[in-house]
Scaffold this active site. Structure first.
Site, PDB file in Angstrom:
ATOM      1  N   CYS A 183      -1.286  39.681  45.413  1.00 39.51           N
ATOM      2  CA  CYS A 183       0.242  40.232  46.022  1.00 39.51           C
ATOM      3  C   CYS A 183       0.101  41.283  46.810  1.00 39.51           C
ATOM      4  O   CYS A 183      -0.326  41.464  47.845  1.00 39.51           O
ATOM      5  CB  CYS A 183       1.268  40.077  45.020  1.00 39.51           C
ATOM      6  N   HIS A 227      -0.034  34.250  43.587  1.00 35.93           N
ATOM      7  CA  HIS A 227      -0.187  34.739  42.128  1.00 35.93           C
ATOM      8  C   HIS A 227      -1.035  33.818  41.417  1.00 35.93           C
ATOM      9  O   HIS A 227      -0.505  32.516  40.964  1.00 35.93           O
ATOM     10  CB  HIS A 227       1.108  34.974  41.638  1.00 35.93           C
ATOM     11  N   GLU A 245      -2.470  34.035  38.606  1.00 37.28           N
ATOM     12  CA  GLU A 245      -1.940  33.984  37.360  1.00 37.28           C
ATOM     13  C   GLU A 245      -0.859  33.080  36.856  1.00 37.28           C
ATOM     14  O   GLU A 245      -0.728  32.823  35.644  1.00 37.28           O
ATOM     15  CB  GLU A 245      -1.903  35.534  36.754  1.00 37.28           C
TER      16      GLU A 245
END
Length: 216
Positions: free
Chosen positions: A82, A192, A194
């Protein structure tokens, strides 16, 4: 020696990155740290982040992390997530601040007047949710991840660069924008991993095993 250091400069959900990485690389030693000496000693470095670019750059400086992040981006496997992607470029429209100036280009806001689909539907900014990622180069971090896989995005700004050979993927909202870059030991993504379920975990696992070819 730490296998992977996740750089803590006070921005972003570091716990989500840590937990995903622990799942993706269960045998690796992983720390979240704001200690420049630990970042310096780590074998691999991840720079995540969410928030405003002026705050991010200010906090990197305030915590003594600016130089060690530059060094990591120059000499060890480096993953930006990001704002960790955006800060690699020269400058950001957000606050009109200078960034790390590792890659040529700038960070710009999605133009509100252009945020309309071909059928007239208005699109919201920030760009938030799942979107396809179109891989534009072969890379070890894409291994096991199909082209056009969906990843999770949350951002109002995106990168513009003329350095086409560094673009590793693009996405559409509603026009194509760069969402991943790769150069030497650097790989960075706007989305992202994650928060992107199995495909995101695979990308993190690939990073934990990646041995890049360094430039001479």
């Amino acid at each position: 020696m730490t296998d992977i250091a996740i750089v803590d400069y006070g921005m972003g959900n570091l716990r989500s990155v840590l937990k995903a990485l622990e799942h993706a690389a269960p045998t690796a030693s992983i720390v979240v740290t704001s200690d420049p000496s630990i970042v310096h000693q780590a074998k691999r470095v991840i720079v995540p982040g969410q928030g405003a670019m002026p705050n991010c750059m200010r906090e990197l400086d305030a915590r003594g992390l600016h130089q060690v992040v530059l060094e990591a981006a120059a000499n060890k496997p480096f993953l930006g997530i990001c704002i960790g992607l955006q800060m690699l470029f020269e400058e950001s429209e957000e606050g009109h601040v200078s960034c790390l100036n590792i890659l040529p280009g700038k960070v710009v806001h999605f133009p509100i007047e252009a945020m309309t689909t071909t059928d007239g539907q208005k699109l919201k900014v920030p760009h938030m949710g799942w979107n396809q990622v179109h891989q534009t180069m072969a890379h070890p971090l894409w291994e096991g991840i199909a082209d056009n896989t969906r990843f999770y995005f949350v951002h109002s700004y995106h990168v513009e660069t003329s350095h086409l050979k560094s673009i590793a993927a693009s996405s559409n909202y509603p026009f194509p924008f760069t969402c991943a870059v790769a150069q030497d030991n650097i790989f960075a993504v706007q989305f992202h991993p994650e928060k992107s379920h199995a495909s995101g975990l695979r990308l993190l696992s690939n990073f934990a095993q990646w041995t890049p070819n360094f430039k001479n």
